[in-house]
Design an enzyme around this catalytic site. Sequence first.
Site, PDB file in Angstrom:
ATOM      1  N   THR A  19      71.236  90.343  29.282  1.00 49.82           N
ATOM      2  CA  THR A  19      72.315  90.277  28.737  1.00 49.82           C
ATOM      3  C   THR A  19      73.142  89.512  30.171  1.00 49.82           C
ATOM      4  O   THR A  19      72.345  89.039  31.129  1.00 49.82           O
ATOM      5  CB  THR A  19      73.274  91.560  29.442  1.00 49.82           C
ATOM      6  OG1 THR A  19      73.330  91.721  30.994  1.00 49.82           O
ATOM      7  CG2 THR A  19      72.462  93.279  29.175  1.00 49.82           C
ATOM      8  N   GLY A  20      73.868  88.830  29.179  1.00 49.11           N
ATOM      9  CA  GLY A  20      74.211  87.418  29.623  1.00 49.11           C
ATOM     10  C   GLY A  20      73.270  86.409  30.072  1.00 49.11           C
ATOM     11  O   GLY A  20      72.636  85.605  31.443  1.00 49.11           O
ATOM     12  N   SER A  21      72.277  85.451  29.562  1.00 48.64           N
ATOM     13  CA  SER A  21      71.069  85.097  29.218  1.00 48.64           C
ATOM     14  C   SER A  21      71.189  83.446  29.122  1.00 48.64           C
ATOM     15  O   SER A  21      70.468  82.885  28.624  1.00 48.64           O
ATOM     16  CB  SER A  21      70.248  85.838  28.899  1.00 48.64           C
ATOM     17  OG  SER A  21      70.633  86.046  27.857  1.00 48.64           O
ATOM     18  N   THR A  22      72.516  83.275  28.858  1.00 47.54           N
ATOM     19  CA  THR A  22      72.542  81.982  27.981  1.00 47.54           C
ATOM     20  C   THR A  22      72.779  80.879  28.981  1.00 47.54           C
ATOM     21  O   THR A  22      72.543  79.634  28.994  1.00 47.54           O
ATOM     22  CB  THR A  22      73.970  81.545  27.308  1.00 47.54           C
ATOM     23  OG1 THR A  22      74.730  81.797  27.374  1.00 47.54           O
ATOM     24  CG2 THR A  22      73.957  82.130  25.492  1.00 47.54           C
TER      25      THR A  22
ATOM     26  N   GLY B 245      70.933  84.790  34.120  1.00 49.10           N
ATOM     27  CA  GLY B 245      69.981  85.915  33.399  1.00 49.10           C
ATOM     28  C   GLY B 245      69.042  84.555  32.271  1.00 49.10           C
ATOM     29  O   GLY B 245      68.257  84.492  31.882  1.00 49.10           O
TER      30      GLY B 245
ATOM     31  N   SER C 196      74.451  92.442  43.733  1.00 47.77           N
ATOM     32  CA  SER C 196      74.925  91.300  44.483  1.00 47.77           C
ATOM     33  C   SER C 196      74.460  91.720  46.254  1.00 47.77           C
ATOM     34  O   SER C 196      74.835  93.175  46.035  1.00 47.77           O
ATOM     35  CB  SER C 196      76.106  90.470  44.352  1.00 47.77           C
ATOM     36  OG  SER C 196      76.544  89.568  45.338  1.00 47.77           O
TER      37      SER C 196
ATOM     38  N   TYR D 273      84.318  93.294  41.910  1.00 43.63           N
ATOM     39  CA  TYR D 273      83.381  92.884  42.402  1.00 43.63           C
ATOM     40  C   TYR D 273      82.150  94.028  42.650  1.00 43.63           C
ATOM     41  O   TYR D 273      81.477  94.144  42.523  1.00 43.63           O
ATOM     42  CB  TYR D 273      82.478  91.270  42.756  1.00 43.63           C
ATOM     43  CG  TYR D 273      81.715  90.760  42.847  1.00 43.63           C
ATOM     44  CD1 TYR D 273      80.831  90.473  41.185  1.00 43.63           C
ATOM     45  CD2 TYR D 273      81.122  90.540  43.565  1.00 43.63           C
ATOM     46  CE1 TYR D 273      79.954  89.959  41.176  1.00 43.63           C
ATOM     47  CE2 TYR D 273      79.328  89.393  43.207  1.00 43.63           C
ATOM     48  CZ  TYR D 273      79.478  89.219  41.723  1.00 43.63           C
ATOM     49  OH  TYR D 273      78.248  88.766  41.732  1.00 43.63           O
TER      50      TYR D 273
HETATM   51  N1  LIG Z   1      74.951  83.379  41.204  1.00 49.83           N
HETATM   52  C1  LIG Z   1      75.101  84.360  42.242  1.00 49.83           C
HETATM   53  O1  LIG Z   1      75.273  83.502  43.411  1.00 49.83           O
HETATM   54  C2  LIG Z   1      75.069  85.076  42.376  1.00 49.83           C
HETATM   55  C3  LIG Z   1      75.330  86.345  43.642  1.00 49.83           C
HETATM   56  C4  LIG Z   1      74.200  87.085  43.153  1.00 49.83           C
HETATM   57  C5  LIG Z   1      74.742  87.444  41.874  1.00 49.83           C
HETATM   58  N2  LIG Z   1      74.844  87.513  41.160  1.00 49.83           N
HETATM   59  C6  LIG Z   1      75.130  88.268  39.657  1.00 49.83           C
HETATM   60  O2  LIG Z   1      74.305  87.118  38.521  1.00 49.83           O
HETATM   61  C7  LIG Z   1      74.270  88.412  37.054  1.00 49.83           C
HETATM   62  C8  LIG Z   1      74.529  86.571  36.454  1.00 49.83           C
HETATM   63  O3  LIG Z   1      75.637  85.604  37.490  1.00 49.83           O
HETATM   64  P1  LIG Z   1      76.102  84.320  36.885  1.00 49.83           P
HETATM   65  O4  LIG Z   1      76.620  83.978  38.128  1.00 49.83           O
HETATM   66  O5  LIG Z   1      73.863  83.779  36.990  1.00 49.83           O
HETATM   67  O6  LIG Z   1      76.050  83.994  35.467  1.00 49.83           O
HETATM   68  P2  LIG Z   1      76.541  83.156  34.652  1.00 49.83           P
HETATM   69  O7  LIG Z   1      76.542  82.018  34.942  1.00 49.83           O
HETATM   70  O8  LIG Z   1      78.830  82.889  34.289  1.00 49.83           O
HETATM   71  O9  LIG Z   1      76.126  83.414  33.593  1.00 49.83           O
HETATM   72  C9  LIG Z   1      77.229  84.482  32.941  1.00 49.83           C
HETATM   73  C10 LIG Z   1      76.271  84.818  31.653  1.00 49.83           C
HETATM   74  O10 LIG Z   1      76.887  86.020  31.234  1.00 49.83           O
HETATM   75  C11 LIG Z   1      77.497  85.665  29.347  1.00 49.83           C
HETATM   76  N3  LIG Z   1      78.578  86.553  29.692  1.00 49.83           N
HETATM   77  C12 LIG Z   1      79.924  86.361  30.048  1.00 49.83           C
HETATM   78  N4  LIG Z   1      80.738  87.452  29.597  1.00 49.83           N
HETATM   79  C13 LIG Z   1      79.577  87.998  28.346  1.00 49.83           C
HETATM   80  C14 LIG Z   1      80.513  89.481  27.653  1.00 49.83           C
HETATM   81  N5  LIG Z   1      81.319  89.674  28.000  1.00 49.83           N
HETATM   82  N6  LIG Z   1      79.304  89.913  26.968  1.00 49.83           N
HETATM   83  C15 LIG Z   1      78.617  89.240  26.883  1.00 49.83           C
HETATM   84  N7  LIG Z   1      77.811  87.924  27.503  1.00 49.83           N
HETATM   85  C16 LIG Z   1      78.715  87.460  28.142  1.00 49.83           C
HETATM   86  C17 LIG Z   1      78.114  84.176  29.131  1.00 49.83           C
HETATM   87  O11 LIG Z   1      77.485  83.444  28.423  1.00 49.83           O
HETATM   88  P3  LIG Z   1      79.579  83.340  27.861  1.00 49.83           P
HETATM   89  O12 LIG Z   1      80.430  82.803  28.333  1.00 49.83           O
HETATM   90  O13 LIG Z   1      78.551  82.089  26.681  1.00 49.83           O
HETATM   91  O14 LIG Z   1      79.488  84.581  27.103  1.00 49.83           O
HETATM   92  C18 LIG Z   1      76.204  83.547  31.006  1.00 49.83           C
HETATM   93  O15 LIG Z   1      75.404  83.488  29.584  1.00 49.83           O
HETATM   94  C19 LIG Z   1      76.076  88.674  37.083  1.00 49.83           C
HETATM   95  O16 LIG Z   1      75.588  90.734  37.259  1.00 49.83           O
HETATM   96  C20 LIG Z   1      76.497  88.281  38.824  1.00 49.83           C
HETATM   97  O17 LIG Z   1      76.894  88.751  39.569  1.00 49.83           O
HETATM   98  C21 LIG Z   1      75.523  85.701  41.046  1.00 49.83           C
END
Ligand SMILES: NC(=O)c1ccc[n+]([C@@H]2O[C@H](COP(=O)([O-])OP(=O)(O)OC[C@H]3O[C@@H](n4cnc5c(N)ncnc54)[C@H](OP(=O)(O)O)[C@@H]3O)[C@@H](O)[C@H]2O)c1
Length: 250
Positions: free
Chosen positions: A13-16, A20, A132, A140
């Site tokens: 999920t959320g892999s664009t 992800g 996280s 969160y």
């Molecule tokens: N980045 C960090 O530092 C970090 C650290 C620890 C944990 N995490 C966790 O890792 C995960 C991914 O984080 P990330 O930072 O990689 O996120 P991200 O770059 O913001 O990517 C989010 C992804 O989810 C999709 N998305 C958002 N809302 C959606 C919805 N309602 N339905 C379907 N797809 C949806 C987005 O695509 P669209 O917007 O095109 O829909 C995108 O592909 C999250 O659970 C986050 O809490 C992140």
Amino acid sequence: MELGLKGKTALVTGSTKGIGKAIANELAKEGTNVIVNGRKLEVVQQVVAELKKKFPETTPQAAAYDLSQDSQRQKLFKAFPQVDILVNNMGIFKPMNYFDISEETWQKFIDVKFYLPKMLAENFGRIIFIASEEAVMPQYSLTKTMNLSLAKSLSKLTKGTHVTVNTIMPGSTLTEGVQQMLTDMYKNTELPEAEWESDFMKHHRPLSQIQRLIRPEEVGRFTAFVASPYSSSFSGEALRLDGGLVPTIF
Ligand SMILES: NC(=O)c1ccc[n+]([C@@H]2O[C@H](COP(=O)([O-])OP(=O)(O)OC[C@H]3O[C@@H](n4cnc5c(N)ncnc54)[C@H](OP(=O)(O)O)[C@@H]3O)[C@@H](O)[C@H]2O)c1
């Protein structure tokens, strides 16, 4: 190391983008057929095309659905009724004031109830939550803590089978969103861009032992291992991947 994932099907999920996308990439590298999810069809299709080009032996598929909407989730379940691996990666990361959080916001989750019985029937499956290390924003940390608890409870339903449910807890990872956060924090300062990351770690993640942001592909590689048959002894675990942020042994 060949992870034994060839021909398996994984919904990420959320892999664009971000973590992800890195997970999708690492799974496809292992021969997994990845179902790519995001809300925008063109973006999802673009990632599917990228994966197909890089890993032509796999069959990536597009699942453009907004998982915060129940009707959209039902469409996803109908289109993809069975998966071997479910990576619940999509999360909500947005600083909000506790008193401003709506009921709707609290309800944005994907329903694992749908896939687990099928995995149990097949006697193989992996459900992986991406939680996280972060615990400062009320909505969160609540959802992330819930991941840990849910994974633990669900794992108890898999006793004696080859289905596992685990949670991975990454530390701050250099996704596009975190890059943007650094830009917003430092763009109007004197600090050269090359030093933004180390300054952020020093002042905002002082307990990190690696003193750098984790790269998305590092989370991707670890997730691919947890998704593989080789991780069969991990069950209901909270797996830290946070650069040594916790100063105690456990
Ligand atoms: N980045 C960090 O530092 C970090 C650290 C620890 C944990 N995490 C966790 O890792 C995960 C991914 O984080 P990330 O930072 O990689 O996120 P991200 O770059 O913001 O990517 C989010 C992804 O989810 C999709 N998305 C958002 N809302 C959606 C919805 N309602 N339905 C379907 N797809 C949806 C987005 O695509 P669209 O917007 O095109 O829909 C995108 O592909 C999250 O659970 C986050 O809490 C992140």
